[in-house]
Design a protein around this motif. Structure first.
Motif, PDB file in Angstrom:
ATOM      1  N   MET A  76      56.299  42.453 -37.983  1.00  9.51           N
ATOM      2  CA  MET A  76      55.979  42.058 -39.357  1.00  9.51           C
ATOM      3  C   MET A  76      57.109  42.449 -40.305  1.00  9.51           C
ATOM      4  O   MET A  76      57.523  41.660 -41.164  1.00  9.51           O
ATOM      5  CB  MET A  76      54.679  42.722 -39.808  1.00  9.51           C
ATOM      6  CG  MET A  76      53.419  42.129 -39.227  1.00  9.51           C
ATOM      7  SD  MET A  76      51.938  42.990 -39.839  1.00  9.51           S
ATOM      8  CE  MET A  76      50.648  41.896 -39.230  1.00  9.51           C
ATOM      9  N   ASP A  77      57.602  43.671 -40.133  1.00  4.15           N
ATOM     10  CA  ASP A  77      58.666  44.154 -41.015  1.00  4.15           C
ATOM     11  C   ASP A  77      59.923  43.303 -40.872  1.00  4.15           C
ATOM     12  O   ASP A  77      60.575  42.963 -41.869  1.00  4.15           O
ATOM     13  CB  ASP A  77      58.985  45.615 -40.694  1.00  4.15           C
ATOM     14  CG  ASP A  77      60.056  46.184 -41.592  1.00  4.15           C
ATOM     15  OD1 ASP A  77      59.822  46.291 -42.811  1.00  4.15           O
ATOM     16  OD2 ASP A  77      61.155  46.506 -41.088  1.00  4.15           O
ATOM     17  N   VAL A  78      60.267  42.950 -39.641  1.00  4.58           N
ATOM     18  CA  VAL A  78      61.441  42.099 -39.414  1.00  4.58           C
ATOM     19  C   VAL A  78      61.258  40.745 -40.101  1.00  4.58           C
ATOM     20  O   VAL A  78      62.178  40.225 -40.762  1.00  4.58           O
ATOM     21  CB  VAL A  78      61.682  41.910 -37.903  1.00  4.58           C
ATOM     22  CG1 VAL A  78      62.733  40.831 -37.654  1.00  4.58           C
ATOM     23  CG2 VAL A  78      62.130  43.223 -37.275  1.00  4.58           C
ATOM     24  N   ALA A  79      60.063  40.164 -39.964  1.00  6.95           N
ATOM     25  CA  ALA A  79      59.789  38.861 -40.581  1.00  6.95           C
ATOM     26  C   ALA A  79      59.831  38.952 -42.098  1.00  6.95           C
ATOM     27  O   ALA A  79      60.409  38.085 -42.775  1.00  6.95           O
ATOM     28  CB  ALA A  79      58.429  38.350 -40.121  1.00  6.95           C
ATOM     29  N   LEU A  80      59.244  39.999 -42.644  1.00  8.17           N
ATOM     30  CA  LEU A  80      59.210  40.150 -44.102  1.00  8.17           C
ATOM     31  C   LEU A  80      60.596  40.421 -44.665  1.00  8.17           C
ATOM     32  O   LEU A  80      60.928  39.972 -45.779  1.00  8.17           O
ATOM     33  CB  LEU A  80      58.243  41.276 -44.483  1.00  8.17           C
ATOM     34  CG  LEU A  80      56.763  40.986 -44.189  1.00  8.17           C
ATOM     35  CD1 LEU A  80      55.930  42.253 -44.360  1.00  8.17           C
ATOM     36  CD2 LEU A  80      56.249  39.877 -45.103  1.00  8.17           C
TER      37      LEU A  80
END
Length: 299
Positions: A76-80
């Motif tokens: 999620m952090d990578v995508a955000l």
């Protein structure tokens, strides 16, 4: 004398049988590494070991859950983070296009670039985790959160709640970072995709005042993305802390189980050696007396 000899033979036989049984037990202890082989040997120690072992199994289950949580939050952090970069780029492009000194041809070029960024951002919002589920659809993780139909962005299709994963006794970590949380203005509920579509329409119409108004809308969604990243980061750190606590607790339970039924190898090896010597002496003594008794009988 015949009665005494029979009694001796019976006693010696029982003694050798017991010694052999003791040796077999010690050998089994050495092969398993456990001093207590069955509950009847030491009921309390075996009960303590079983309870501690069950606790270790539970922590192993929590370990699997924590690995899943950390992996999902990390994805999620990578995508955000990627979404943040795209939104900044689109905002800069909108700001440039709103400049009155820009020619219509240049605005058309900028608009084309923004459309490409739109598709890129749409792909990010619809990313899947390594287990094939949509990251930002909440509990409806088999539903694509954002779709474009006939050139129009559809309302968010995922759930507004996420999953809570058990990671320790009485503790769950929330994986609720939905598409609404990350890609919509938390005040108006307007998605980043609708804002970009409106900005493209403003460019096509040459409405620069309206186009400048899209900057605030972009900023609002950018803030949503950053807040979502913060949530993901905090939960990931919490998961790491709980993982370390669980690891220490699991090690302690393994120690308790080991102490309850564990074997003192040095002592067991010494007992085995002494037992073998004792059994050998008993067998030799039994054989010698048997030969003597037979000789006397013949004489």
């Amino acid at each position: 004398m015949r009665i005494s000899s029979n009694l001796y033979f019976q006693t010696a036989s029982k003694s050798m049988s017991k010694q052999q049984g003791d040796l077999v037990k010690i050998q089994s202890q050495l092969s398993t590494g456990q001093a207590v082989l069955k509950p009847s040997d030491d009921p309390l120690a075996m009960s303590t070991a079983i309870n501690a072992t069950e606790g270790v199994k539970k922590f192993n289950s929590f370990k699997s859950n924590l690995t899943y949580v950390k992996n999902t939050l990390g994805q999620m952090d990578v995508a955000l983070n990627a979404a943040s970069d795209v939104i900044r780029t689109v905002r800069d492009s909108i700001l440039t296009a709103s400049n009155t000194l820009i020619s219509p041809a240049d605005r058309a070029t900028i608009a084309e670039d923004i459309r490409g960024r739109f598709d890129e951002l749409l792909g990010i919002s619809n990313r899947k985790s390594t287990d094939g589920n949509f990251l930002f659809s909440g509990v409806a993780d088999d539903v694509q959160p954002f779709q474009v139909v006939a050139g129009v962005t559809q309302p968010y299709a995922g759930a507004d709640t996420g999953r809570q994963i058990q990671v320790s006794d009485g503790r769950k970590i929330d994986l609720t970072i939905t598409g609404q949380d990350a890609f919509e203005d938390q005040t108006t509920g307007k998605s980043i995709f609708t804002t970009i579509e409106d900005a493209l329409a403003d460019i096509a119409a040459g409405d620069l005042n309206a186009l400048r108004g899209r900057l605030d809308e972009m900023d609002a969604v950018f803030d949503s993305v950053q807040l979502s990243r913060t949530k993901a980061g905090l939960r990931e750190r919490e998961a790491e802390t709980i993982d370390q606590i669980n690891f220490a607790a699991s090690n302690e339970l393994e120690r308790v189980a080991g102490e309850a039924v564990g074997l003192d190898y040095a002592k067991a090896i010494t007992e085995l050696s002494q037992g073998q010597l004792k059994l050998q002496a008993t067998q030799q003594s039994f054989a010698s007396l048997g030969r003597l008794t037979l000789f006397n009988f013949i004489s």
